[in-house]
Design a protein around this motif. Structure first.
Motif, short mmCIF file in Angstrom:
data_model
loop_
_atom_site.label_atom_id
_atom_site.label_comp_id
_atom_site.label_asym_id
_atom_site.label_seq_id
_atom_site.Cartn_x
_atom_site.Cartn_y
_atom_site.Cartn_z
N GLN A 163 30.02 28.24 35.94
CA GLN A 163 31.35 27.71 35.64
C GLN A 163 32.26 28.81 35.08
N LEU A 164 31.71 29.68 34.26
CA LEU A 164 32.50 30.80 33.73
C LEU A 164 32.93 31.74 34.85
N LEU A 165 32.02 32.02 35.77
CA LEU A 165 32.37 32.89 36.90
C LEU A 165 33.46 32.26 37.75
N ARG A 166 33.37 30.96 37.96
CA ARG A 166 34.39 30.28 38.76
C ARG A 166 35.75 30.27 38.07
N ALA A 167 35.74 30.33 36.74
CA ALA A 167 36.99 30.31 35.99
C ALA A 167 37.60 31.70 35.86
N TYR A 168 36.89 32.73 36.29
CA TYR A 168 37.38 34.10 36.19
C TYR A 168 38.71 34.21 36.92
N PRO A 169 39.73 34.76 36.25
CA PRO A 169 41.06 34.82 36.88
C PRO A 169 41.08 35.69 38.12
N ARG A 170 41.91 35.30 39.04
CA ARG A 170 42.06 36.04 40.30
C ARG A 170 43.50 36.47 40.45
N GLY A 171 43.71 37.77 40.49
CA GLY A 171 45.05 38.29 40.73
C GLY A 171 46.02 37.87 39.65
N GLU A 172 47.28 37.96 39.93
CA GLU A 172 48.33 37.59 38.98
C GLU A 172 48.36 36.07 38.82
N GLY A 173 48.26 35.62 37.60
CA GLY A 173 48.36 34.20 37.32
C GLY A 173 47.19 33.37 37.82
N GLY A 174 46.09 34.00 38.18
CA GLY A 174 44.91 33.28 38.62
C GLY A 174 44.93 32.89 40.10
N ALA A 175 45.97 33.27 40.83
CA ALA A 175 46.04 32.93 42.25
C ALA A 175 45.42 34.04 43.09
N ARG A 176 44.85 33.65 44.20
CA ARG A 176 44.31 34.66 45.12
C ARG A 176 45.45 35.47 45.71
N THR A 177 45.19 36.75 45.85
CA THR A 177 46.19 37.63 46.44
C THR A 177 45.55 38.41 47.57
N ALA A 178 46.38 38.88 48.48
CA ALA A 178 45.87 39.64 49.63
C ALA A 178 45.33 40.98 49.16
N LEU A 179 44.27 41.41 49.78
CA LEU A 179 43.65 42.68 49.46
C LEU A 179 43.86 43.62 50.63
N ALA A 180 44.51 44.74 50.39
CA ALA A 180 44.74 45.73 51.44
C ALA A 180 43.53 46.65 51.51
N LEU A 181 42.75 46.53 52.57
CA LEU A 181 41.54 47.34 52.71
C LEU A 181 41.84 48.83 52.71
N ALA A 182 42.98 49.21 53.24
CA ALA A 182 43.33 50.63 53.26
C ALA A 182 43.45 51.19 51.85
N ASP A 183 43.77 50.35 50.88
CA ASP A 183 43.86 50.79 49.49
C ASP A 183 42.51 50.79 48.78
N VAL A 184 41.58 50.02 49.29
CA VAL A 184 40.30 49.84 48.61
C VAL A 184 39.19 50.71 49.18
N VAL A 185 39.12 50.82 50.48
CA VAL A 185 37.99 51.49 51.12
C VAL A 185 37.86 52.96 50.74
N PRO A 186 38.92 53.77 50.78
CA PRO A 186 38.73 55.19 50.45
C PRO A 186 38.17 55.43 49.04
N PRO A 187 38.72 54.77 47.98
CA PRO A 187 38.12 54.99 46.66
C PRO A 187 36.68 54.50 46.57
N LEU A 188 36.39 53.38 47.20
CA LEU A 188 35.01 52.87 47.19
C LEU A 188 34.08 53.81 47.92
#
Length: 109
Positions: free
Chosen positions: A61-86
């Motif tokens: 339940q705590l994991l499900r309550a973990y906030p997502r993005g701004e204001g707790g809403a899901r936001t789009a993830l740009a893979l081009a921004d994530v993949v190189p650092p990862l």
């Protein structure tokens, strides 16, 4: 996209994935605990299993309550921004045997 925002998005997706995987396993354990309790009610190990399943459900339940993005809403993830650092982080992890040095010198920007 700033590095902090990228990591927040990665963390949000990771937490959501972990919560989903845990949910399936916790449901299976809850079913097993219930079946065991039908024939072995009051036995210490059965009681402990039921208690641990309840704790895992609270963690879920705590994991499900973990906030997502701004204001707790899901936001789009740009893979081009994530993949190189990862990829850089992964490469560093693969090439080192010293866990303390994993993050030293890694450029995530």
């Amino acid at each position: 996209m700033r590095v902090e925002a990228v990591w927040r998005e990665v963390t949000d997706e990771l937490v959501a994935g972990v919560a989903h995987d845990l949910s399936d396993r916790i449901s299976a354990l809850a079913g097993i605990a219930h079946i065991l309790a039908l024939d072995h009610a009051g036995e210490p190990l059965v009681e402990m299993l039921g208690s641990e399943v309840a704790r895992l459900e609270e963690v879920l339940q705590l994991l499900r309550a973990y906030p997502r993005g701004e204001g707790g809403a899901r936001t789009a993830l740009a893979l081009a921004d994530v993949v190189p650092p990862l990829a850089r982080l992964y490469e560093r992890r693969v090439n080192t045997t010293d866990p303390a040095a994993d993050m030293q010198g890694v450029d995530l920007g």
